[in-house]
Design a protein around this motif. Sequence first.
Motif, PDB file in Angstrom:
ATOM      1  N   ARG A  34      66.030  23.466  69.782  1.00 42.38           N
ATOM      2  CA  ARG A  34      64.735  23.687  69.112  1.00 42.38           C
ATOM      3  C   ARG A  34      64.065  24.886  69.736  1.00 42.38           C
ATOM      4  N   ASP A  35      63.415  25.674  68.892  1.00 42.98           N
ATOM      5  CA  ASP A  35      62.791  26.899  69.384  1.00 42.98           C
ATOM      6  C   ASP A  35      61.770  26.628  70.487  1.00 42.98           C
ATOM      7  N   ARG A  36      60.981  25.603  70.324  1.00 45.78           N
ATOM      8  CA  ARG A  36      59.907  25.354  71.285  1.00 45.78           C
ATOM      9  C   ARG A  36      60.426  24.897  72.653  1.00 45.78           C
ATOM     10  N   ASP A  37      61.636  24.325  72.662  1.00 47.78           N
ATOM     11  CA  ASP A  37      62.193  23.781  73.907  1.00 47.78           C
ATOM     12  C   ASP A  37      63.246  24.679  74.557  1.00 47.78           C
ATOM     13  N   ASP A  38      63.902  25.524  73.767  1.00 43.50           N
ATOM     14  CA  ASP A  38      65.095  26.209  74.256  1.00 43.50           C
ATOM     15  C   ASP A  38      64.979  27.730  74.336  1.00 43.50           C
ATOM     16  N   ILE A  39      63.819  28.271  74.059  1.00 45.72           N
ATOM     17  CA  ILE A  39      63.629  29.710  74.219  1.00 45.72           C
ATOM     18  C   ILE A  39      62.820  29.941  75.490  1.00 45.72           C
ATOM     19  N   ASP A  40      63.419  30.661  76.428  1.00 46.17           N
ATOM     20  CA  ASP A  40      62.757  30.912  77.709  1.00 46.17           C
ATOM     21  C   ASP A  40      61.564  31.848  77.534  1.00 46.17           C
ATOM     22  N   PRO A  41      60.513  31.650  78.329  1.00 42.61           N
ATOM     23  CA  PRO A  41      59.367  32.555  78.281  1.00 42.61           C
ATOM     24  C   PRO A  41      59.807  34.008  78.501  1.00 42.61           C
ATOM     25  N   GLY A  42      59.288  34.889  77.690  1.00 41.14           N
ATOM     26  CA  GLY A  42      59.621  36.303  77.817  1.00 41.14           C
ATOM     27  C   GLY A  42      60.863  36.721  77.061  1.00 41.14           C
ATOM     28  N   SER A  43      61.619  35.735  76.517  1.00 34.69           N
ATOM     29  CA  SER A  43      62.825  36.068  75.756  1.00 34.69           C
ATOM     30  C   SER A  43      62.438  36.620  74.385  1.00 34.69           C
ATOM     31  N   ARG A  44      63.312  37.414  73.823  1.00 34.57           N
ATOM     32  CA  ARG A  44      63.124  37.890  72.446  1.00 34.57           C
ATOM     33  C   ARG A  44      63.507  36.748  71.519  1.00 34.57           C
ATOM     34  N   TRP A  45      62.502  36.086  70.997  1.00 30.61           N
ATOM     35  CA  TRP A  45      62.727  34.818  70.329  1.00 30.61           C
ATOM     36  C   TRP A  45      63.551  34.952  69.051  1.00 30.61           C
ATOM     37  N   LYS A  46      63.416  36.057  68.334  1.00 29.05           N
ATOM     38  CA  LYS A  46      64.208  36.221  67.117  1.00 29.05           C
ATOM     39  C   LYS A  46      65.696  36.328  67.446  1.00 29.05           C
ATOM     40  N   GLN A  47      66.015  37.063  68.497  1.00 29.92           N
ATOM     41  CA  GLN A  47      67.415  37.178  68.924  1.00 29.92           C
ATOM     42  C   GLN A  47      67.948  35.830  69.387  1.00 29.92           C
ATOM     43  N   ALA A  48      67.097  35.084  70.112  1.00 32.95           N
ATOM     44  CA  ALA A  48      67.513  33.773  70.615  1.00 32.95           C
ATOM     45  C   ALA A  48      67.819  32.815  69.462  1.00 32.95           C
ATOM     46  N   MET A  75      61.268  29.700  58.685  1.00 35.96           N
ATOM     47  CA  MET A  75      62.398  28.869  58.280  1.00 35.96           C
ATOM     48  C   MET A  75      63.238  29.580  57.229  1.00 35.96           C
ATOM     49  N   ASN A  76      62.590  30.377  56.367  1.00 37.14           N
ATOM     50  CA  ASN A  76      63.342  31.125  55.357  1.00 37.14           C
ATOM     51  C   ASN A  76      64.297  32.125  56.006  1.00 37.14           C
ATOM     52  N   GLU A  77      63.865  32.749  57.090  1.00 37.67           N
ATOM     53  CA  GLU A  77      64.743  33.676  57.809  1.00 37.67           C
ATOM     54  C   GLU A  77      65.893  32.914  58.457  1.00 37.67           C
ATOM     55  N   GLU A  78      65.601  31.724  59.009  1.00 35.33           N
ATOM     56  CA  GLU A  78      66.662  30.908  59.600  1.00 35.33           C
ATOM     57  C   GLU A  78      67.691  30.513  58.541  1.00 35.33           C
ATOM     58  N   LEU A  79      67.218  30.185  57.352  1.00 32.86           N
ATOM     59  CA  LEU A  79      68.135  29.846  56.268  1.00 32.86           C
ATOM     60  C   LEU A  79      69.010  31.034  55.890  1.00 32.86           C
ATOM     61  N   THR A  80      68.420  32.212  55.866  1.00 30.09           N
ATOM     62  CA  THR A  80      69.188  33.426  55.536  1.00 30.09           C
ATOM     63  C   THR A  80      70.293  33.658  56.559  1.00 30.09           C
ATOM     64  N   ILE A  81      69.950  33.534  57.838  1.00 34.49           N
ATOM     65  CA  ILE A  81      70.944  33.720  58.907  1.00 34.49           C
ATOM     66  C   ILE A  81      72.035  32.659  58.791  1.00 34.49           C
ATOM     67  N   ALA A  82      71.624  31.410  58.548  1.00 31.22           N
ATOM     68  CA  ALA A  82      72.584  30.308  58.470  1.00 31.22           C
ATOM     69  C   ALA A  82      73.530  30.482  57.274  1.00 31.22           C
ATOM     70  N   ILE A  83      73.000  30.951  56.152  1.00 31.52           N
ATOM     71  CA  ILE A  83      73.840  31.148  54.966  1.00 31.52           C
ATOM     72  C   ILE A  83      74.842  32.278  55.215  1.00 31.52           C
ATOM     73  N   GLU A  84      74.404  33.322  55.898  1.00 35.70           N
ATOM     74  CA  GLU A  84      75.326  34.399  56.256  1.00 35.70           C
ATOM     75  C   GLU A  84      76.461  33.863  57.124  1.00 35.70           C
ATOM     76  N   GLU A  85      76.102  33.002  58.066  1.00 38.43           N
ATOM     77  CA  GLU A  85      77.110  32.403  58.945  1.00 38.43           C
ATOM     78  C   GLU A  85      78.020  31.464  58.163  1.00 38.43           C
ATOM     79  N   LEU A  86      77.433  30.664  57.268  1.00 37.05           N
ATOM     80  CA  LEU A  86      78.203  29.703  56.480  1.00 37.05           C
ATOM     81  C   LEU A  86      79.269  30.401  55.645  1.00 37.05           C
TER      82      LEU A  86
END
Length: 328
Positions: A34-48, A75-86
């Motif tokens: 989950r984004d709120r739990d697994d992205i370290d402070p200062g990380s580039r969250w979109k890349q993560a 969430m729409n961007e996450e869906l786009t990335i996931a569909i590309e991966e799928l």
Amino acid sequence: MKVNGVFISYVSENTEIIDRLCQEFKSHSIRVWRDRDDIDPGSRWKQAIRRAIRQGAFFIACFSKEYTARDETYMNEELTIAIEELRQRPTDRVWFIPVKLNICNIPDRDLGGGETLHDLQYVNLYEDWSASIQRIFGVIRNTARDEFSRGFKRIINEKSLQGIALSPEEIQRNFEQAINHYSRALVKTDDADVYLNRGVAYFGVNRIDEAIEDFTKAIQLVPELGAAYHNRGLAYCKKMSPDQAIEDFTKAIQLDTRLVSAYNSRGIVWLFLGNWDNAKADLSAARSMGVDIIANFCNSYKSVADFERTTGIQLPEDIAAMLTPPEA
């Protein structure tokens, strides 16, 4: 068996129900990203997020009326990335799981090849929570086990076996002839080396139970025959019995310290079991004794990324570095 985190895509309005969903996963030893739990402070969250989606064992898209009501959401961007991966993944393996949190419509996103998100079977969490959760867990367990099995069996091949009378190349050219040859020999003599070699030939034609029987017979005749333990360990890998494989590799090492391939074999099994410390120790030991662990690994996988995609296992950075060829 370690599985990469299950990525859950959702909108913030559904945080409460997602918290409950995550607890269900955790109670079944399934790691959630989950984004709120697994992205370290200062990380580039979109890349993560992009990296987590691509490396995740599964992508769960949680649709809801709250999602539909939003004009904008990441969430729409996450869906786009996931569909590309799928689109790049095999169509016979489940990875993208649509979930309805409440009564809503799933967007008609294009998946390519004439398919849309509507062609993926979804799960209604709001109708029967317990039954729906079990359906999701069933898919995750079955798919993860199948991918683990494919990867586990792929890393073990007849080139790793320890034979005596015939070279691996000779046995490979004619397994059946080798079986007949050694079977005739066993009519005249009860010899451990002959059982060992016939076991190698059985292994080569994927008659794994018979291979195990021959390796076991060799051990009964010569209990100190480390090669037989090593080979039986490889056969147990084919049978998806990693604990028995580890036991046999350990015994092989105790009996014959020159059997350096046993360190490599045991190290690989530790990778599949997610025991990173033991895996690193064994692979390091094999490397220090002259085993080309990178070449052995690359005989089965094109790269670390190929291994991770095939097995659903994400290697720690230090181990990944050990198994990556140096840049030219």
